[in-house]
Design a protein around this motif. Structure first.
Motif, PDB file in Angstrom:
ATOM      1  N   GLU A  92       4.255 -15.308  18.913  1.00 42.07           N
ATOM      2  CA  GLU A  92       3.723 -14.038  19.450  1.00 42.07           C
ATOM      3  C   GLU A  92       4.611 -13.469  20.548  1.00 42.07           C
ATOM      4  OE1 GLU A  92       1.764 -17.476  21.607  1.00 42.07           O
ATOM      5  OE2 GLU A  92       2.243 -16.934  19.526  1.00 42.07           O
ATOM      6  N   ASN A  93       5.555 -14.257  21.081  1.00 40.69           N
ATOM      7  CA  ASN A  93       6.502 -13.787  22.098  1.00 40.69           C
ATOM      8  C   ASN A  93       7.838 -13.366  21.500  1.00 40.69           C
ATOM      9  OD1 ASN A  93       4.731 -14.283  24.318  1.00 40.69           O
ATOM     10  ND2 ASN A  93       5.179 -16.483  24.088  1.00 40.69           N
ATOM     11  N   ASN A  94       7.867 -13.228  20.169  1.00 38.69           N
ATOM     12  CA  ASN A  94       9.070 -12.804  19.442  1.00 38.69           C
ATOM     13  C   ASN A  94      10.230 -13.781  19.604  1.00 38.69           C
ATOM     14  OD1 ASN A  94       8.341 -10.032  18.281  1.00 38.69           O
ATOM     15  ND2 ASN A  94       7.752  -9.824  20.439  1.00 38.69           N
ATOM     16  N   VAL A  95       9.888 -15.062  19.720  1.00 39.75           N
ATOM     17  CA  VAL A  95      10.912 -16.109  19.712  1.00 39.75           C
ATOM     18  C   VAL A  95      10.971 -16.682  18.298  1.00 39.75           C
ATOM     19  CG1 VAL A  95      11.651 -18.330  20.627  1.00 39.75           C
ATOM     20  CG2 VAL A  95      10.546 -16.651  22.135  1.00 39.75           C
ATOM     21  N   ALA A  96      12.161 -16.603  17.696  1.00 37.59           N
ATOM     22  CA  ALA A  96      12.334 -17.082  16.319  1.00 37.59           C
ATOM     23  C   ALA A  96      12.863 -18.507  16.328  1.00 37.59           C
ATOM     24  CB  ALA A  96      13.293 -16.172  15.571  1.00 37.59           C
ATOM     25  N   GLU A  97      12.252 -19.352  15.522  1.00 37.07           N
ATOM     26  CA  GLU A  97      12.772 -20.697  15.289  1.00 37.07           C
ATOM     27  C   GLU A  97      13.405 -20.714  13.903  1.00 37.07           C
ATOM     28  OE1 GLU A  97       9.715 -23.591  15.854  1.00 37.07           O
ATOM     29  OE2 GLU A  97       9.676 -23.310  18.037  1.00 37.07           O
ATOM     30  N   ILE A  98      14.698 -21.044  13.875  1.00 35.44           N
ATOM     31  CA  ILE A  98      15.467 -21.015  12.629  1.00 35.44           C
ATOM     32  C   ILE A  98      15.926 -22.432  12.336  1.00 35.44           C
ATOM     33  CG2 ILE A  98      17.471 -20.001  11.452  1.00 35.44           C
ATOM     34  CD1 ILE A  98      17.360 -17.801  13.761  1.00 35.44           C
ATOM     35  N   SER A  99      15.522 -22.975  11.196  1.00 33.23           N
ATOM     36  CA  SER A  99      15.951 -24.330  10.847  1.00 33.23           C
ATOM     37  C   SER A  99      16.537 -24.342   9.443  1.00 33.23           C
ATOM     38  CB  SER A  99      14.788 -25.308  10.953  1.00 33.23           C
ATOM     39  OG  SER A  99      13.705 -24.888  10.152  1.00 33.23           O
ATOM     40  N   SER A 100      17.590 -25.143   9.314  1.00 32.70           N
ATOM     41  CA  SER A 100      18.275 -25.271   8.033  1.00 32.70           C
ATOM     42  C   SER A 100      18.993 -26.613   8.031  1.00 32.70           C
ATOM     43  CB  SER A 100      19.272 -24.125   7.845  1.00 32.70           C
ATOM     44  OG  SER A 100      20.030 -24.299   6.661  1.00 32.70           O
ATOM     45  N   LYS A 106      16.671 -21.615  18.433  1.00 36.50           N
ATOM     46  CA  LYS A 106      15.629 -20.733  18.957  1.00 36.50           C
ATOM     47  C   LYS A 106      16.331 -19.450  19.393  1.00 36.50           C
ATOM     48  CE  LYS A 106      11.560 -23.172  20.672  1.00 36.50           C
ATOM     49  NZ  LYS A 106      10.742 -23.479  21.847  1.00 36.50           N
ATOM     50  N   LEU A 107      15.885 -18.314  18.867  1.00 34.67           N
ATOM     51  CA  LEU A 107      16.546 -17.044  19.151  1.00 34.67           C
ATOM     52  C   LEU A 107      15.524 -16.060  19.715  1.00 34.67           C
ATOM     53  CD1 LEU A 107      19.148 -15.353  18.948  1.00 34.67           C
ATOM     54  CD2 LEU A 107      18.469 -14.738  16.613  1.00 34.67           C
ATOM     55  N   GLU A 108      15.807 -15.549  20.912  1.00 34.10           N
ATOM     56  CA  GLU A 108      14.903 -14.603  21.573  1.00 34.10           C
ATOM     57  C   GLU A 108      15.006 -13.229  20.910  1.00 34.10           C
ATOM     58  OE1 GLU A 108      12.958 -15.065  24.380  1.00 34.10           O
ATOM     59  OE2 GLU A 108      13.507 -17.167  24.780  1.00 34.10           O
ATOM     60  N   GLY A 109      13.856 -12.672  20.566  1.00 33.23           N
ATOM     61  CA  GLY A 109      13.823 -11.345  19.972  1.00 33.23           C
ATOM     62  C   GLY A 109      13.081 -10.360  20.852  1.00 33.23           C
ATOM     63  N   LEU A 110      12.870  -9.154  20.329  1.00 33.41           N
ATOM     64  CA  LEU A 110      12.108  -8.105  21.006  1.00 33.41           C
ATOM     65  C   LEU A 110      11.028  -7.602  20.060  1.00 33.41           C
ATOM     66  CD1 LEU A 110      15.070  -6.059  22.566  1.00 33.41           C
ATOM     67  CD2 LEU A 110      13.463  -7.506  23.828  1.00 33.41           C
ATOM     68  N   SER A 111       9.965  -7.082  20.625  1.00 30.21           N
ATOM     69  CA  SER A 111       8.844  -6.620  19.805  1.00 30.21           C
ATOM     70  C   SER A 111       9.254  -5.480  18.876  1.00 30.21           C
ATOM     71  CB  SER A 111       7.699  -6.158  20.699  1.00 30.21           C
ATOM     72  OG  SER A 111       6.703  -5.503  19.937  1.00 30.21           O
ATOM     73  N   GLU A 112       8.750  -5.521  17.665  1.00 29.41           N
ATOM     74  CA  GLU A 112       9.027  -4.459  16.684  1.00 29.41           C
ATOM     75  C   GLU A 112       8.398  -3.126  17.079  1.00 29.41           C
ATOM     76  OE1 GLU A 112       4.995  -5.929  15.489  1.00 29.41           O
ATOM     77  OE2 GLU A 112       6.838  -6.816  16.319  1.00 29.41           O
TER      78      GLU A 112
END
Length: 364
Positions: A92-100, A106-112
């Motif tokens: 809900e804080n626009n933090v993306a967790e990317i796993s592969s 962990k990549l910080e985003g901004l609200s759409e």
């Protein structure tokens, strides 16, 4: 938001949308890509508020939602992921967790919510042609567009839909490139639009060689729809100059030249020039062209090439970069240089509906 996707498709999608993202922008969110996941589909959108690009691809969506992530950083991460499978979840804080595979980010985003909406578009007319044909038209002309911001109308490609043809024209006042393609145009849909160079470059990058493209126009915008891509752009406002006036109605002499030979020779003699305003002297005699360059601080170069010609002797000078520019995008083995004298424009033609007018340089 939570979804899984294959690495290659999302990488390809990001490549298609990230190039219009500015490195330095007053609005940080314009550096981001909008991601929306819903109904088994991931949609990616970018904009610089002049041009907007959207594409979509299949994804395994377990939680619908949307966010924005830094476009270039997200692309770099995806490019170097170790596994074909990519799992992404956004809180809900626009933090993306990317796993592969073994990698986790962990990549910080901004609200759409703050991302500019895709412009609304009220279509007036639409036209269809092959993607490969449109790409070819733009490649054969766009290099001749002006970069001088004081003449904004020349900072783009004129697309004239008239007389059953799409005519694309670019000029910077010192050269002009024109190419035509027959397409179906209803009588009521004849119009001229000027598409910004940034949009044109985006199209050249993303158009495929196969498939159709639909061009939609309105009073102030143009949209291009092909495959999974939708590009919408503002038009350049104003009236394009009467380009027909600068095209010589008739040239006295016509020289047939091997395209590759001319391109290579001009490139070689240009090695002795380090001035953007420098020129190559072109001495034309029977069945021969001699190219000469000289620079006081560098040296000089000279090269002769065989041609098919039996007219009068002519010596003329051109900007070498301008001479080479159209040759890169012509397919024919033989091109034609048409001239009248050393002060009149030269015209390069090919075996397709293409012409290139190049102004001579006066040499003292």
């Amino acid at each position: 938001m939570k979804f899984s996707i294959e690495k290659d498709p999302i990488l390809e999608a990001l490549q298609k949308v990230q190039s219009i993202v500015g490195q330095r922008t007053t609005l940080p969110i314009l550096s981001n890509v909008l991601l929306g996941a819903d109904n088994g589909k991931l949609t990616l959108t970018t904009t610089d508020q002049e041009v907007s690009v959207r594409t979509s691809l299949e994804a395994d969506v377990s939680e619908s939602g949307a966010t924005t992530l830094p476009a270039r950083r997200f692309f770099s991460i995806c490019r170097d992921l170790p596994s074909h499978q990519v799992d992404i979840s956004v809180d809900e804080n626009n933090v993306a967790e990317i796993s592969s595979g073994s990698a986790f980010f962990k990549l910080e985003g901004l609200s759409e919510v703050d991302f500019p909406p895709m412009p609304s578009f009220e279509e007036s007319f639409s036209y269809e042609l092959e993607q490969g044909a449109l790409k070819d038209l733009l490649q054969k002309t766009s290099y001749a567009a002006s970069t001088d911001e004081s003449r904004a109308i020349l900072n783009g490609s004129l697309m004239a839909f008239r007389d059953g043809k799409l005519t694309v024209v670019c000029t910077d006042g010192r050269r002009l490139a024109l190419v035509e393609q027959e397409i179906e145009i209803p009588a009521e849909a004849e119009l001229d639009i000027v598409v910004p160079t940034k949009t044109v470059n985006e199209l050249i990058k993303t158009l495929e060689d196969e498939g159709e493209v639909r061009i939609k126009t309105s009073a102030t915008q143009v949209a291009f729809e092909f495959g999974s891509i939708f590009i919408i752009s503002k038009l350049i406002d104003g009236t394009y100059p009467n380009y027909r006036q600068v095209i010589p109605s008739q040239c006295e002499e016509r020289i047939a030249i091997d395209r590759d030979t001319l391109q290579s020779a001009v490139r070689r003699v240009s090695l002795m020039l380090d001035d953007q305003a420098a020129s190559v002297q072109v001495q034309i005699t029977e069945n021969r062209i001699e190219l000469l360059t000289s620079s006081p601080e560098v040296g000089e170069a000279r090269e002769s090439i065989p041609v098919k010609y039996s007219g009068k002797d002519i010596t003329i000078a051109f900007n070498p970069a301008f001479m080479i520019a159209p040759l890169k995008f012509l397919e024919s083995d033989e091109i034609y240089l048409e001239l009248s004298d050393e002060l009149s424009p030269g015209v390069i033609k090919s075996n397709v509906p293409f012409l290139y007018v190049i102004m001579p340089i006066r040499v003292n």
